[in-house]
Design an enzyme around this catalytic site. Structure first.
Site, short mmCIF file in Angstrom:
data_model
loop_
_atom_site.label_atom_id
_atom_site.label_comp_id
_atom_site.label_asym_id
_atom_site.label_seq_id
_atom_site.Cartn_x
_atom_site.Cartn_y
_atom_site.Cartn_z
N GLN A 9 0.84 -1.20 0.00
CA GLN A 9 0.00 0.00 0.00
C GLN A 9 0.87 1.25 0.00
O GLN A 9 1.90 1.30 0.67
CB GLN A 9 -0.87 -0.03 1.25
CG GLN A 9 -2.00 0.97 1.26
CD GLN A 9 -3.01 0.67 2.37
OE1 GLN A 9 -3.03 -0.42 2.92
NE2 GLN A 9 -3.84 1.64 2.70
N SER A 88 4.45 -6.43 2.77
CA SER A 88 3.14 -6.29 3.42
C SER A 88 2.04 -6.83 2.51
O SER A 88 2.01 -8.02 2.19
CB SER A 88 2.92 -4.83 3.81
OG SER A 88 1.76 -4.68 4.59
N LEU A 89 1.13 -5.98 2.05
CA LEU A 89 0.09 -6.38 1.09
C LEU A 89 0.69 -7.16 -0.08
O LEU A 89 0.09 -8.11 -0.60
CB LEU A 89 -0.63 -5.13 0.57
CG LEU A 89 -1.40 -5.26 -0.74
CD1 LEU A 89 -2.65 -6.09 -0.53
CD2 LEU A 89 -1.74 -3.90 -1.31
N ARG A 113 -9.02 -8.39 3.82
CA ARG A 113 -7.95 -7.78 4.64
C ARG A 113 -8.15 -6.27 4.73
O ARG A 113 -8.05 -5.67 5.80
CB ARG A 113 -6.60 -8.10 3.99
CG ARG A 113 -5.36 -7.54 4.70
CD ARG A 113 -4.13 -7.88 3.86
NE ARG A 113 -2.87 -7.64 4.55
CZ ARG A 113 -2.13 -6.55 4.42
NH1 ARG A 113 -2.55 -5.56 3.64
NH2 ARG A 113 -0.97 -6.44 5.06
N HIS A 198 0.63 -3.37 11.13
CA HIS A 198 1.72 -4.23 11.61
C HIS A 198 2.09 -3.93 13.07
O HIS A 198 3.25 -3.85 13.43
CB HIS A 198 2.96 -4.12 10.69
CG HIS A 198 2.65 -4.56 9.29
ND1 HIS A 198 2.45 -5.90 8.98
CD2 HIS A 198 2.47 -3.87 8.15
CE1 HIS A 198 2.17 -5.99 7.69
NE2 HIS A 198 2.17 -4.77 7.16
N GLN A 247 1.09 -12.02 9.92
CA GLN A 247 1.68 -10.82 9.29
C GLN A 247 1.06 -9.50 9.76
O GLN A 247 1.77 -8.51 9.95
CB GLN A 247 1.55 -10.94 7.76
CG GLN A 247 2.38 -9.95 6.98
CD GLN A 247 1.63 -9.39 5.79
OE1 GLN A 247 0.62 -8.72 5.94
NE2 GLN A 247 2.15 -9.67 4.60
#
Length: 295
Positions: A9, A88-89, A113, A198, A247
Site C-alpha cells: 500500500q 506487506s500487502l 484484509r 503491523h 503478518q
C-alpha cells in the site's frame, strides 16, 4: 537467480493499469473479473478516479494487488521466478503470482484484509511514522522505552538500513518521534495513515482475516516465497497460511528478506507493480545486484 518482488500500500497512482487493460486481452479479462468478484467497479477508480478515492484502504489494497499480479501474469514466459517476496500487502500478490493462491481467492482475501484493517482503524485509531537515519537497534530501544500498557509503539517496517517505519497509538508515536530526533534521526515523520498497521492494534483485523485465510485453499508455490514475519523462504502451504495470519500484527522484515534472497543466490530483482519503492530499498540494501521494474 531471478527474484520477483511485489509492492504494498502506498504505491498506487491514478491511471494505474489502464494501459495494460487497453493493450492486453488477458489483463482486460482479469480486470473485468475483478470488478465481478469485488462487486464494485474498481477499474474506473484505478483508471480515472481521484487520488482521494484511490487512497481509501478498501480500494487501495485491491488496486495495488491487481496492478501487481496482472503485470506479472501478462509477462508470459518472461515471468519465471526462482524466488518471490512481497512487502506487506505485496505478499498476497507474490503468492498469487507464484501459484500458491488462485487469482480470485487472492483478490477475495485482499479485499477482506482491507475491510478488516479499515474496521480495526476505527476501533483503535493509531498512526505510523517514518524514521530516517537511525540504526535499527536504536529505534527498537526507543520504541521499547516509550511503550506502556494501553499505549504501544513498535518497529513495523524494516525497509532498508537507516529507514524504518514505526507503528502504534498516536500519543506514543508522537513521543517516540521526539526521542528519535533527540537521538540523531535525520527525520521522524508522521505518515498520513489512519491506522497502526503491523502492530498489536491490528489484532481485531488479524482475527477476522484468520477466519478467511483458514477457509481458503493454498497450494505449494512454484518457487520459495520469502515471507514478511521472519524473512525466510517457504513452500509448505500450511506454514505459508500461518505466516500470512501472523503478518498483520508482526513487523515486515524487508531488509532481512532481501538479504536472505541474495544469500540464497538472487542477483536480479524485478519489481512487479506500481511505483519504484522496492527498487530503491533493494538498491540501498545491496548495491551489487541488478534491480529494475517490470516496465
Amino acid at each position: 537467480m531471478k527474484a520477483f518482488v511485489f509492492p504494498g500500500q502506498g504505491a498506487q497512482f491514478v491511471g494505474m493499469g489502464k494501459d495494460l487493460y487497453e493493450q492486453n486481452p488477458l489483463a482486460k479479462e482479469l480486470f473485468d473479473k475483478a470488478n465481478e468478484v469485488l462487486g464494485f467497479d474498481i477499474t474506473s477508480i484505478m483508471f480515472a478516479g481521484t487520488a482521494e478515492e484511490l487512497k481509501q484502504t478498501k480500494v487501495t489494497q485491491p488496486a495495488v494487488f491487481l496492478h501487481s499480479v496482472i503485470s506479472a501474469l501478462c509477462m508470459g514466459d518472461d515471468f519465471a521466478p526462482e524466488m518471490v517476496a512481497g512487502h506487506s500487502l505485496g505478499e498476497f500478490s507474490a503468492l498469487v503470482a507464484a501459484g500458491a493462491l488462485s487469482f480470485e481467492d487472492g483478490l477475495k482475501l485482499v479485499h477482506a484484509r482491507a475491510l478488516a484493517m479499515q474496521k480495526a482503524c476505527e476501533v483503535a485509531p493509531g498512526t505510523m511514522a517514518a524514521i530516517i537515519g537511525l540504526a535499527d537497534e536504536k529505534v527498537e530501544e526507543i520504541c521499547a522505552s516509550v511503550s506502556k500498557e494501553g499505549s504501544v509503539v513498535i518497529p513495523a517496517n524494516y525497509n532498508c538500513p537507516g529507514q524504518l517505519v514505526i507503528s502504534g497509538n498516536v500519543e506514543a508515536i508522537n513521543e517516540a518521534c521526539e526521542k528519535m530526533k533527540e537521538a540523531g534521526a535525520k527525520r521522524a515523520l508522521p505518515l498520513p495513515v489512519s491506522g497502526a498497521f503491523h502492530s498489536p492494534l491490528m489484532q481485531p483485523a488479524k482475527d477476522e482475516l484468520q477466519a478467511a485465510i483458514e477457509q481458503t485453499t493454498f497450494k505449494a508455490p512454484v518457487c520459495p516465497v520469502y515471507q514478511n514475519v521472519d524473512a525466510k523462504p517457504y513452500t509448505d502451504p500450511v506454514a505459508i497460511k500461518n505466516n500470512l495470519i501472523a503478518q498483520l500484527t508482526s513487523s515486515v522484515r524487508w531488509t532481512d528478506s532481501v538479504q536472505h534472497m541474495i544469500a540464497d543466490g538472487a542477483d536480479d530483482f524485478t519489481e512487479c507493480g506500481p511505483g519504484k519503492a522496492l527498487q530503491g530499498m533493494i538498491g540501498r540494501i545491496d548495491k551489487t545486484v541488478a534491480v529494475h521494474g517490470i516496465e
